[in-house]
Design a protein around this motif. Structure first.
Motif, mmCIF file in Angstrom:
data_model
loop_
_atom_site.group_PDB
_atom_site.id
_atom_site.type_symbol
_atom_site.label_atom_id
_atom_site.label_comp_id
_atom_site.label_asym_id
_atom_site.label_seq_id
_atom_site.Cartn_x
_atom_site.Cartn_y
_atom_site.Cartn_z
ATOM 1 N N TYR A 10 -50.771 -77.678 -36.083
ATOM 2 C CA TYR A 10 -50.259 -78.588 -35.053
ATOM 3 C C TYR A 10 -51.202 -78.673 -33.860
ATOM 4 C CZ TYR A 10 -48.533 -74.781 -32.050
ATOM 5 O OH TYR A 10 -48.431 -73.695 -31.228
ATOM 6 N N GLN A 15 -55.636 -81.938 -31.120
ATOM 7 C CA GLN A 15 -57.048 -82.220 -30.834
ATOM 8 C C GLN A 15 -57.473 -83.555 -31.441
ATOM 9 O OE1 GLN A 15 -58.228 -79.965 -28.104
ATOM 10 N NE2 GLN A 15 -59.930 -80.922 -29.208
ATOM 11 N N TYR A 18 -56.041 -86.245 -29.283
ATOM 12 C CA TYR A 18 -56.809 -86.308 -28.031
ATOM 13 C C TYR A 18 -58.078 -87.117 -28.269
ATOM 14 C CZ TYR A 18 -54.137 -82.586 -25.668
ATOM 15 O OH TYR A 18 -53.173 -81.842 -25.057
ATOM 16 N N GLN A 19 -58.745 -86.757 -29.336
ATOM 17 C CA GLN A 19 -60.021 -87.396 -29.666
ATOM 18 C C GLN A 19 -59.838 -88.896 -29.879
ATOM 19 O OE1 GLN A 19 -61.888 -85.351 -32.988
ATOM 20 N NE2 GLN A 19 -62.661 -87.318 -33.693
ATOM 21 N N ILE A 22 -59.110 -90.453 -26.407
ATOM 22 C CA ILE A 22 -60.231 -90.421 -25.463
ATOM 23 C C ILE A 22 -61.343 -91.373 -25.891
ATOM 24 C CG2 ILE A 22 -62.106 -88.960 -24.606
ATOM 25 C CD1 ILE A 22 -60.076 -86.637 -24.570
ATOM 26 N N THR A 23 -61.557 -91.478 -27.193
ATOM 27 C CA THR A 23 -62.624 -92.366 -27.651
ATOM 28 C C THR A 23 -62.157 -93.817 -27.690
ATOM 29 O OG1 THR A 23 -61.995 -92.091 -29.968
ATOM 30 C CG2 THR A 23 -63.639 -90.567 -29.086
ATOM 31 N N ILE A 87 -62.614 -82.121 -21.803
ATOM 32 C CA ILE A 87 -64.039 -81.793 -21.744
ATOM 33 C C ILE A 87 -64.262 -80.511 -20.954
ATOM 34 C CG2 ILE A 87 -66.254 -82.548 -20.818
ATOM 35 C CD1 ILE A 87 -65.565 -85.363 -21.660
ATOM 36 N N LEU B 94 -69.352 -76.510 -29.444
ATOM 37 C CA LEU B 94 -69.279 -77.445 -28.311
ATOM 38 C C LEU B 94 -69.952 -78.757 -28.670
ATOM 39 C CD1 LEU B 94 -68.488 -78.061 -25.410
ATOM 40 C CD2 LEU B 94 -70.737 -77.261 -24.703
ATOM 41 N N LEU B 98 -68.035 -82.379 -28.449
ATOM 42 C CA LEU B 98 -68.453 -83.447 -27.536
ATOM 43 C C LEU B 98 -68.929 -84.666 -28.320
ATOM 44 C CD1 LEU B 98 -70.274 -81.493 -24.676
ATOM 45 C CD2 LEU B 98 -67.881 -82.212 -24.854
ATOM 46 N N ASP B 100 -67.702 -85.618 -31.085
ATOM 47 C CA ASP B 100 -66.473 -86.280 -31.534
ATOM 48 C C ASP B 100 -65.876 -87.135 -30.418
ATOM 49 O OD1 ASP B 100 -66.619 -85.235 -34.047
ATOM 50 O OD2 ASP B 100 -65.192 -83.618 -33.695
ATOM 51 N N LEU B 101 -66.209 -86.791 -29.178
ATOM 52 C CA LEU B 101 -65.700 -87.578 -28.045
ATOM 53 C C LEU B 101 -66.696 -88.677 -27.674
ATOM 54 C CD1 LEU B 101 -64.156 -84.751 -25.849
ATOM 55 C CD2 LEU B 101 -63.017 -86.282 -27.458
ATOM 56 N N ASN B 102 -67.683 -88.865 -28.536
ATOM 57 C CA ASN B 102 -68.661 -89.945 -28.364
ATOM 58 C C ASN B 102 -69.575 -89.760 -27.162
ATOM 59 O OD1 ASN B 102 -67.744 -91.188 -30.626
ATOM 60 N ND2 ASN B 102 -66.533 -92.748 -29.562
#
Lengths: 126, 126
Positions: A10, A15, A18-19, A22-23, A87, B94, B98, B100-102
């Motif tokens: 979960y 995550q 979130y990803q 955020i993207t 981040i 890390l 990051l 993955d967050l583009n």
DNA sequence: ACTAGTGTATTAGTTATCTATTACACTGTA
DNA sequence: TACAGTGTAATAGATAACTAATACACTAGT
């Protein structure tokens, strides 16, 4: 979806969401796939998806409307804060780990910069 | 010792020992505290300590001598390789998050450098 | 030989996570 | 009003990690 069996699924779904948010793959105000569909896509139980979602709802990142579905909040401030928080958390984790290994500030920055450059070089050669 | 209840304790103990060895708090060839003492110090069960230790032994980082105790390997090459491996793993985590967050390569490096500088500044003011 | 100090193994019981299943509640539309 | 599509809740069972307790095996020193 593939999961790391050393951390609760979960949390990994959190995550993942979130990803996506955020993207911008899931935009502000957008409706999420139905929980049953999400569960199928992630090859996971509905309850597990629900547990992840309920935490995002608790955080105000998602909004649920009974009988309608789950939606990404349209409060942009919350989403900006989310990105910064995620981040910062990740940066902080690496910082603490390297500090525990007695690396100096310069060594940390150099090590990470070098790692990133190496990865980019590999990508170019693909 | 305090543990994060979202990741198995034996893995956190592994990290703790990696840290002790890499920083030289446990030097090459040194004897570790007895498993029962380690368990007491970490406020954890002997079996849990044993599980962590057995993986380090498997990796060749520790050597066990029946009836004598556990020791850090005196093979320096193994220890150097350990340090490189642990750091590379952390940097890689890390980097992937990051990515993955583009974030671009430059954004990653800048973000981490800025984070480190901020932390150092805070430390100075203490 | 004895004993204290090591690592190792086994068993049983607890807890958290995840799954499977079923049921319920609300919304919008035909 | 029905019904299909939503989220939500509850129960029961499986598995992994952890704990507790006990026992065993080896080593070194007396």
């Amino acid at each position: 979806m593939e999961f790391d069996d050393k951390v609760p699924i979960y949390l990994q779904i959190k995550q993942y969401l979130y990803q996506a948010i955020i993207t911008g793959r899931l935009k502000s105000g957008a409706q999420l796939p139905a929980v049953r569909q999400l569960a199928a896509e992630l090859t996971v139980n509905v309850n597990t998806v629900q547990r992840a979602l309920s935490e995002l709802i608790q955080e105000g990142v998602l909004v649920t409307r009974r009988g309608r579905g789950n939606f990404v909040t349209d409060d942009i401030k919350v989403l900006i804060e989310l990105k910064n928080r995620v981040i910062a958390t990740e940066l902080g984790t690496l910082y603490r780990q390297l500090a525990d290994l007695n690396l100096s500030a310069e060594e940390m920055k150099d090590a990470f910069a070098q790692y990133v450059d190496e990865q980019e070089a590999h990508h170019d050669h693909q």
